[in-house]
Design an enzyme around this catalytic site. Structure first.
Site, short mmCIF file in Angstrom:
data_model
loop_
_atom_site.label_atom_id
_atom_site.label_comp_id
_atom_site.label_asym_id
_atom_site.label_seq_id
_atom_site.Cartn_x
_atom_site.Cartn_y
_atom_site.Cartn_z
N SER A 636 48.74 6.29 -26.29
CA SER A 636 50.17 6.35 -26.59
C SER A 636 50.44 5.68 -27.95
O SER A 636 49.84 6.08 -28.95
CB SER A 636 50.95 5.70 -25.45
N ASP A 727 51.83 15.75 -19.73
CA ASP A 727 52.49 14.61 -20.37
C ASP A 727 53.81 15.06 -21.01
O ASP A 727 53.81 15.92 -21.89
CB ASP A 727 51.54 14.04 -21.45
N HIS A 759 51.31 11.27 -18.65
CA HIS A 759 51.01 10.38 -19.76
C HIS A 759 49.91 9.36 -19.45
O HIS A 759 49.10 9.05 -20.30
CB HIS A 759 52.30 9.68 -20.18
#
Ligand SMILES: *[C@@H]1O[C@H](CO)[C@@H](O)[C@H](O)[C@H]1NC(C)=O
Ligand SMILES: *[C@@H]1O[C@H](CO)[C@@H](O)[C@H](O)[C@H]1NC(C)=O
Ligand SMILES: *[C@@H]1O[C@H](CO)[C@@H](O)[C@H](O)[C@H]1NC(C)=O
Ligand SMILES: *[C@@H]1O[C@H](CO)[C@@H](O)[C@H](O)[C@H]1NC(C)=O
Ligand SMILES: *[C@@H]1O[C@H](CO)[C@@H](O)[C@H](O)[C@H]1NC(C)=O
Ligand SMILES: *[C@@H]1O[C@H](CO)[C@@H](O)[C@H](O)[C@H]1NC(C)=O
Ligand SMILES: *[C@@H]1O[C@H](CO)[C@@H](O)[C@H](O)[C@H]1NC(C)=O
Ligand SMILES: *[C@@H]1O[C@H](CO)[C@@H](O)[C@H](O)[C@H]1NC(C)=O
Length: 783
Positions: A636, A727, A759
């Site tokens: 991320s 995601d 995610h």
């Protein structure tokens, strides 16, 4: 040793060469050792009649790779108080699997248990009420009443009233009717049971984004246990999503019962239009506590006081996790107003209270008092503020005013006692550097907790308060070890036993910049290493001390999140493979005060990248890392940093690995569930005000220039991409496009896409394959 590939038929090796395949097989075996172990999720305590003893139910979770799911098991123990200095746990011989169970909630007396079974999508929800020896009641709930009950840990709220006759809870509202058609076209008022009809889709509805895909709005319901009747709670505005419901204390003067809950307005798009922005990991969504009359009145037709829900916290932009004090006089709640007001997705929390009216009737003018304010710049070693994601259902000690909670303090998770009357706070878990403590449940005035470190798997602890000492502080608590049947693999334990961990304070480089005081203070990193001393100069003198183990930089996401000193099986696996780890809590991380945190928005891709490089220089200068053997791993925002690093400092990393990385903000802004995040992190707090659904070319070019993609031409580091196709936060297009661009340049790239992952990429098989590939990738390039 005979290479096993030599005896394998050629087609079985796919694209892997024999050496890689051998490495793959041996690492898979090692990773198994770390994957099989049960972890404790939750615990509930029950007093036994005899007084000095109690019982505990633990909910433990075990990863099942073949079935690709996590099994939830219940394991019970009987605690007896032997003396001041020892406590003994008698464990039940085996855990029992909770098949098909979504959650369980004991009643306040501990004599009844609610079991929620959400079942498969589309099938009716089943509620069961259990007594000590048997099932008392079974209540199937048709989809026309409501959909599945929320057990997500956020909107989730299931609350028994004090009489144990009613249960309030949060569930998906029923599906709106869909247009129906038959052979001759549109058919008005057709029922599901008519044959020869088909259904259209009807209007599309916004959902709350990442992990809430396809979930309908959370709404409030009350079950009357005796009659089995369920009523939707009325008087709540259509635009409000509800959660975290609790019963208000019952009053002696009125039979009217009230519910207190958290409401989030769906109008949180840029122009207050109905756009639900993603809420998972995003504490910056405004929310308020509301009170409303509960349905079901024992005296029949009494007048309803609060037919419309009232806003109890109009004076503050965020209020959640409501808890009443045991005497019912105070309502305490957490606030993320710093996050809401600044636009950062997560920030320092504050704790507040209000006096609950003595007549029991809520009104909108209750005044809000600070209990623990936001800390801007902590003193050295001092309390940095609250960083909390949940409270216990019953967090109170018997004095009725001390709450026990877990929070992040620097790199450590700690247990805090907060006196909400005197507004005093103290850390009560032991201060052991680089170790973390979490509270599981209270047993009277004793605390059931778990402690761990990056190299010590979780251990159950039992904390007793020694009343002789005056105040509730760390000195007053005695923490006893508890032996448990939750054992860890001997091989894993022995591999970790020789490792060391410490917390390093890294000075801020460019302190000449215009920075707040909090942002000038050193930031912290956790170092896990194989060397005997954390300060020796082993890598500077490899003749004498042997070669230094390769180093992996571990970069958390967020950016307003934190790498804590608790045990992580994935990182323990990487340590066991022979890597040293440096977990960098760059400025912007949680746990270090609000000024340091707020120094990052607007400077992503520069300040955070600089901090990571400063941390790397710090360990290299001290001879703790060999500069030619450094790899980097992040997901991320950590993937944003990783791809920035291999672009901005291409000579410093021999291998990289990213999980759902942010690579191109100008692409992400149009595809993510949180476009506002792109604006706030790229522009700083002012980005909140010019966030729009229709970015201009100037915006797109600023977003592009702050992205790793703008440094693509310099990258040469071999990079592994792990991507979740479902995601919604950082859609798979971000990582894929960047990976393809690297391939086009001739950089070595490997991509694995997990078709059913979101995610976090945490489904058991995906998690296993991810870390196995990370291990193999890093071993290949860090020789
Ligand atoms: C892990 O559990 C599976 C069964 O679920 C078992 O077959 C396997 O041997 C276990 N592995 C280790 C290393 O304990
Ligand atoms: C409880 O503990 C007290 C003090 O240790 C002891 O005197 C008493 O007998 C115990 N009661 C039971 C039921 O074990
Ligand atoms: C418990 O502790 C108190 C005070 O420290 C002491 O006086 C007492 O003898 C202890 N009791 C036992 C059973 O150890
Ligand atoms: C055991 O009981 C004694 C007396 O009731 C109490 O003072 C002590 O805190 C208890 N210890 C534990 C571990 O529960
Ligand atoms: C409830 O309603 C009934 C009829 O509607 C009426 O006779 C009775 O007086 C009411 N009771 C109260 C407590 O208002
Ligand atoms: C309640 O107050 C909060 C904070 O001011 C606000 O965001 C929310 O819109 C209010 N709700 C209502 C229904 O007035
Ligand atoms: C430094 O920052 C403060 C607060 O952000 C601002 O008011 C001030 O103008 C800045 N000074 C300079 C020299 O940039
Ligand atoms: C980055 O995003 C922009 C905007 O969507 C797009 O035009 C461009 O192709 C992307 N570049 C790469 C290499 O991903």
């Amino acid at each position: 040793m005979e290479p096993p590939a030599a005896v394998l038929p050629k087609e079985m090796t796919h694209s892997m060469d024999a050496t890689t395949e051998e490495e793959y097989a041996s690492q898979a075996k090692l990773l198994q050792e770390f994957t099989n172990l049960s972890t404790i999720k939750k615990a509930w305590t029950f007093k036994c009649n005899s007084g000095n003893s109690s019982q505990i139910m633990f909910s433990i979770s075990q990863c099942n790779l073949i079935g690709n799911k996590r099994k939830t098991n219940i394991l019970s123990a009987f605690i007896s108080n032997e003396s001041n200095h020892s406590v003994s746990f008698q464990w039940s011989p085996f855990p029992i699997e909770m098949t098909g169970v979504s959650t369980i909630v004991p009643s306040p007396s501990g004599l009844k248990l609610l079991v929620v079974k959400n079942g498969e999508t589309g099938s009716p929800v089943l509620l069961e009420i259990w007594g000590p020896s048997q099932l008392l009641k079974e209540i199937p709930i048709p989809q026309s009443v409501h959909g599945s009950i929320y057990t997500d840990g956020w909107f989730e709220g299931i609350s028994w009233n004090s009489d144990e006759t009613l249960i309030a809870y949060v569930a998906e509202e029923p599906s709106p009717p869909k247009p129906t058609f038959d052979g001759s076209g549109y058919k008005k008022g057709a029922s599901d049971k008519d044959c020869g009809i088909w259904k259209g889709q009807g209007d599309w509805e916004e959902d709350w984004g990442e992990t809430y895909s396809g979930k309908r709005k959370p709404a409030l319901f009350v079950l009357n246990i005796n009659s089995g009747v369920i009523r939707a709670v009325e008087g709540i505005e259509e635009s409000v999503s509800v959660g975290q419901v609790v019963w208000a204390p019952s009053s002696s003067t009125s039979s009217q019962k009230y519910l207190v809950f958290v409401g989030w307005s769906s109008k949180n798009g840029p122009q207050q239009v109905p756009r639900k922005l993603g809420i998972k990991y995003c504490y910056n969504r405004p929310c308020a506590l509301y009170a409303v009359s509960a349905p079901f009145h024992e005296l029949g037709n009494v007048t309803v006081d609060l037919a419309t829900a009232i806003n109890l916290t109009q004076g503050i932009s965020s209020a959640f996790i409501p808890r009443f004090s045991p005497d019912g006089k105070l309502l305490v709640f957490l606030s993320a107003k710093s996050a809401v007001d600044s636009g950062a997705h997560c920030a320092t929390d504050s704790l507040h209270k209000m006096d609950w009216p003595t007549d029991g009737k809520p009104h909108p003018d209750l005044s809000i008092v600070d209990v623990v304010p936001v800390v801007m710049c902590p003193e050295d070693g001092g309390f940095p503020g609250l960083y909390i994601s949940s409270f216990l259902d019953q967090p109170w000690l018997s004095d009725g005013c001390t709450m026990i909670l877990s929070s992040t303090w620097g790199c450590n998770e700690v247990i805090l006692a907060v006196d909400v009357i005197r507004c005093r706070i103290s850390q009560i878990s032991p201060s052991v550097s680089a170790s973390s403590w979490n509270v599981l449940a209270l047993d009277g005035d004793n605390i059931l907790a778990v402690s761990s470190s990056p190299i010590d798997p979780p251990q159950i602890k039992y904390g007793c308060f020694q009343e002789q000492k005056q105040s509730i502080s760390s000195v007053g608590w005695n923490w006893l070890d508890v032996s448990s049947p939750l054992s860890y693999s001997e091989k894993a334990k022995s591999l970790l036993s020789s490792l060391h961990r410490s917390i390093m304070k890294i000075p801020v480089k460019s302190a000449s910049e215009n920075l707040s005081n909090g942002a000038r203070k050193p930031f912290e990193s956790i170092f896990v290493s194989h060397s005997n001393s954390q300060t020796d100069e082993s890598c500077k003198d490899s003749q004498r001390n042997g070669p230094c183990n390769p180093l992996i930089l571990i970069l958390h996401g967020g950016p307003h999140s934190v790498s804590v000193s608790s045990y992580s099986k994935s990182l323990a696996f990487l340590s066991a493979l022979g890597f040293n780890l440096l977990l960098v809590n760059y400025r912007g991380s949680l746990g270090f005060g609000e000024e340091a945190l707020q120094s990052l928005p607007g400077k992503v891709g520069s300040q955070d990248v600089g901090d990571v490089l400063a941390a790397l220089d710090y360990v290299i200068e001290r001879g703790l890392a060999d500069p030619s053997k450094v790899a980097v791993l992040g997901g991320s925002h950590g993937g944003f940093l990783t791809t920035h690093l291999i672009g901005q400092a291409p000579d410093r990393f021999v291998a990289a690995c990213v999980r759902n990385p942010v690579c191109n903000l100008s692409l992400m802004v149009g595809t993510t569930d949180i476009p506002d995040w792109c604006y706030v992190e790229a522009y700083g707090n002012k980005g909140k005000t010019f966030f729009t659904e229709a970015p201009s070319m100037e915006h797109l070019s600023v977003l592009y220039s702050k992205s790793p993609i703008s440094h693509l031409s310099k990258v040469k580091t071999p990079t592994l991409f792990l991507l979740g196709a479902q995601d919604l936060r950082v859609p798979v297009s971000n990582g894929l496009q960047y990976a393809r661009a690297l391939k086009e340049k001739g950089v070595e790239v490997k991509v694995i896409v997990f078709p059913n992952d979101v995610h976090a990429i945490e489904r058991p098989q995906s998690d296993f394959e991810s870390f196995l590939n990370i291990g193999v990738w890093f071993k290949k390039y860090c020789k």
